[in-house]
Design an enzyme around this catalytic site. Sequence first.
Site, PDB file in Angstrom:
ATOM      1  N   ARG A  50     -18.560  -4.866 -14.509  1.00 58.50           N
ATOM      2  CA  ARG A  50     -17.563  -5.417 -14.009  1.00 58.50           C
ATOM      3  C   ARG A  50     -17.251  -6.885 -14.524  1.00 58.50           C
ATOM      4  O   ARG A  50     -16.261  -7.254 -14.988  1.00 58.50           O
ATOM      5  CB  ARG A  50     -17.900  -5.745 -12.569  1.00 58.50           C
ATOM      6  CG  ARG A  50     -16.846  -6.491 -11.779  1.00 58.50           C
ATOM      7  CD  ARG A  50     -16.964  -6.751 -10.282  1.00 58.50           C
ATOM      8  NE  ARG A  50     -17.247  -5.308  -9.556  1.00 58.50           N
ATOM      9  CZ  ARG A  50     -17.459  -5.275  -8.379  1.00 58.50           C
ATOM     10  NH1 ARG A  50     -17.773  -6.214  -7.668  1.00 58.50           N
ATOM     11  NH2 ARG A  50     -17.718  -3.850  -7.917  1.00 58.50           N
TER      12      ARG A  50
ATOM     13  N   HIS B 100      -9.589   2.886 -13.343  1.00 61.40           N
ATOM     14  CA  HIS B 100     -10.112   1.610 -12.656  1.00 61.40           C
ATOM     15  C   HIS B 100      -9.581   1.930 -11.163  1.00 61.40           C
ATOM     16  O   HIS B 100      -8.827   1.163 -10.564  1.00 61.40           O
ATOM     17  CB  HIS B 100      -9.755   0.267 -13.190  1.00 61.40           C
ATOM     18  CG  HIS B 100     -10.300  -0.643 -12.723  1.00 61.40           C
ATOM     19  ND1 HIS B 100     -11.847  -0.979 -13.348  1.00 61.40           N
ATOM     20  CD2 HIS B 100     -10.186  -2.124 -12.003  1.00 61.40           C
ATOM     21  CE1 HIS B 100     -12.247  -2.075 -12.911  1.00 61.40           C
ATOM     22  NE2 HIS B 100     -11.311  -2.604 -12.157  1.00 61.40           N
TER      23      HIS B 100
ATOM     24  N   TYR C 254       7.940  -7.806 -10.252  1.00 59.45           N
ATOM     25  CA  TYR C 254       8.786  -8.663 -10.903  1.00 59.45           C
ATOM     26  C   TYR C 254       8.623  -8.975 -12.361  1.00 59.45           C
ATOM     27  O   TYR C 254       9.549  -9.076 -13.190  1.00 59.45           O
ATOM     28  CB  TYR C 254       8.954 -10.192 -10.249  1.00 59.45           C
ATOM     29  CG  TYR C 254       9.238 -10.257  -8.927  1.00 59.45           C
ATOM     30  CD1 TYR C 254      10.616  -9.476  -8.346  1.00 59.45           C
ATOM     31  CD2 TYR C 254       8.576 -10.739  -7.919  1.00 59.45           C
ATOM     32  CE1 TYR C 254      10.823  -9.650  -6.735  1.00 59.45           C
ATOM     33  CE2 TYR C 254       8.664 -10.798  -6.653  1.00 59.45           C
ATOM     34  CZ  TYR C 254       9.966 -10.018  -6.054  1.00 59.45           C
ATOM     35  OH  TYR C 254      10.437 -10.036  -4.878  1.00 59.45           O
TER      36      TYR C 254
END
Length: 816
Positions: free
Chosen positions: A32, A78, A122
């Site tokens: 991680r 993931h 967006y």
Amino acid sequence: MTVEQPKIQELTLEDVMGDRFGRYSKYIIQERALPDIRDGLKPVQRRILYAMNQDGNTYDKAFRKSAKSVGNVMGNFHPHGDSSIYEAMVRLSQDWKLREPLIEMHGNNGSMDGDPAAAMRYTEARLSKIAGEMLQDIDKKTVDMVLNFDDTEYEPTVLPARFPNLLVNGATGISAGYATEIPPHNLSEVIDAVLYLMNHPKAELADLMDFVKGPDFPTGGIIQGIDGIKKAYETGRGRIVVRSRTQIVPIKGNKSQIEVSEIPYEVNKAQLVKKMDEIRIMKKIEGIAEVRDESDRKGLSIVIELKRDVNAEGILNYLFKNTDLQITYNFNMVAIYHQRPEHVGLKTIIGAYLEHQRDVITRRTQFNLQKAADRQHIVQGLIKAMSILDQVIATIRGSKDKKDAKANLVTKFDFSELQAEAIVTMQLYRLTNTDVTQLEKEAAELAKAIQLYQLILAEPKELDKVLRRELKAIQKAYPSKRFTEIQSEVQELKIDTEVVVPQEDVVVMISHDGYIKRTSLRSYSASDTNDNGLKDEDFPIYLAKNNTLEHLLMFTNLGHLIYRPVYEIADAKWKDTGEHISQTIGLAADERITWVFSFADLKATGKFLVATNDGYVKQTDFTDYTPGRTYKTRASQFIKLKSATSQVVTVNYLPVVPTGTLVLVTQHGYGLRYDLSEVPTVGAKAVGVKSMDLRDDLIVRATIANDNDLLAMITQRGSFKQMKVRDIPVTSRARRGVQVLRELKTNPHRVADYVLIGADQTGVALEVLTDRMKQHSILSDDHPVSARYSNGSFVVDTDTEGTPIAIQIHPIPLTV
């Protein structure tokens, strides 16, 4: 029938917690938070790049919605929160965080002001061109592939990383027990260092630092401290100073402004501007008129407009020291190396990258060799078939089906299964003479390629040639000049007091009981002078107009020196009591501030004359009394006292060598006069030399006097006497002296105190203080000058007013 035993284990909490947390820690360290030393990527970053590449979302294609890429990453590789994936994706696109961004993004991807990126629905994204270099040849079995979380797809454990991404883009992360902070570097410099280490495997760190001078932050700035860089590159830990790029520009009206064009790495620009503006508003320094953020599409620009005729350099230094205009950057170069976290230096990182690249090229060459060999086998079969074409056709026509045809070709003409498959699936147009020529040409090219691949695999030098050529090609394809300037020394920030302190005149008062305050001239002028906030029995021992930039030295009767810059004294109204000195510095119960001197700066010359009641005297240079670091909370020692009953009776500042002689008077009425040259100059903590032969007596005071000056004495019985200094003959140090009072058999006079009246002074008003804190005024002209053996005349009624303990010249009222 057997009874199934319950699956319950009895374990201690310590064992369970230790085991579970150990597994968790191992997971987040490896999977991680920390980057791999080979490709410089954390797992989430690697999965983002791989998923986008698999999806064809590359630099040469149109942008796609970020949400689609995030969904692919989350669904396939993931299985964590979409926000964490998107945040990692956004950071990979930010050119103020990465030296070479790996993702291109359309839309709002955040800012240096700490603004968050727009929602992923967006924005649009695709891999950058240089990210393609990270993934190049991944389809040629160059890296190990493992199954994903649900065993439906394979994902890479590391990317081929055709450029040294760990150093170029740096890394930051926190895991269990480990954190990493690796700064970005210049791509061209790092590749030069890789090439040098390839050619010189035993190269020292200094050799590599000829190429990698230091970090190269995407935000530019100036690095100071090459020793910190060396230490970091050697051990993985180090500290450097990173400061903004600034220039002081004159503007009209005799003003100037500080223009900031680059700020330190990962500093929030909006917070920086806010902090500087707060300094202006709170008036922590004088001279800043306005702070503006003028950044636009052309680049970063912060303008600090200054007032007229101010110390621009001093203000800039203050801002460097007290804001993020200058920061300390701490290297903590931790990466996953051989599947474990390690502190790594520059040579280790470059060496591990080289090892990885050699492995990648070896695997790619093996893949290419196998592919070429397979194709060569097919081509050889086709060429052989062309040479016996009529027999091949006859055999195929005589066969029952495709399977039978393949079997017949293998049996009759000794073709392999693969060659037979290629022959029976061959299209008729390929039976032309042209195709035979092309096959023979292809066979020659394949033979040449196979020979080259075999050479690369057999000879490490040939493999390094390939690696060298490819690194130089990347260096040429992505040229980038250095952004960050490196300076070898850390500049010491000296901030002039004038910058920090508003320069103004104030009234400073220090009282007998130890209260200290400064008051504005306005507050002092608007108030009654006697309404000073002190208790009835307390009175000022120092009252003067000082500038805030001046310095006070306060000496106590027990040998302690207290230093205060005037601007550090508590600001209070004239009618307020002020701050007691014990609030910051602890003094003994019977200790009093008795002498106070003010200085324009701490570079004064001259000496201090110090005398004690038990017969010691010394001179000490001003420089020995300059304050130390702990002056705010601790008083320093200006003389060593010989016993618990010893007290200081005189502290005089002598800016130049005086013309007079040293006069000492004792309680029992003995006076001694000698030249000041007999008093040596010694250190602050020295006790000095013997001033007078006291026997069972004590010195009242010591002064520097001229022959025509007068000694004005008050005795404990309230008698006042004036005598000429010249009546005490000049002798030498450490003698008994001569009597200045007539000794009486019963109730003899003892000198309580005396003052010196200059020869040119007339009508001097004197003030006697008694032990009942009563004051009695005397006019010197009302009393004659007496002979040495006179006891003077009684002026104080000790029964009603108390026993005299001190005498002073009446202070002249302070006018401002």
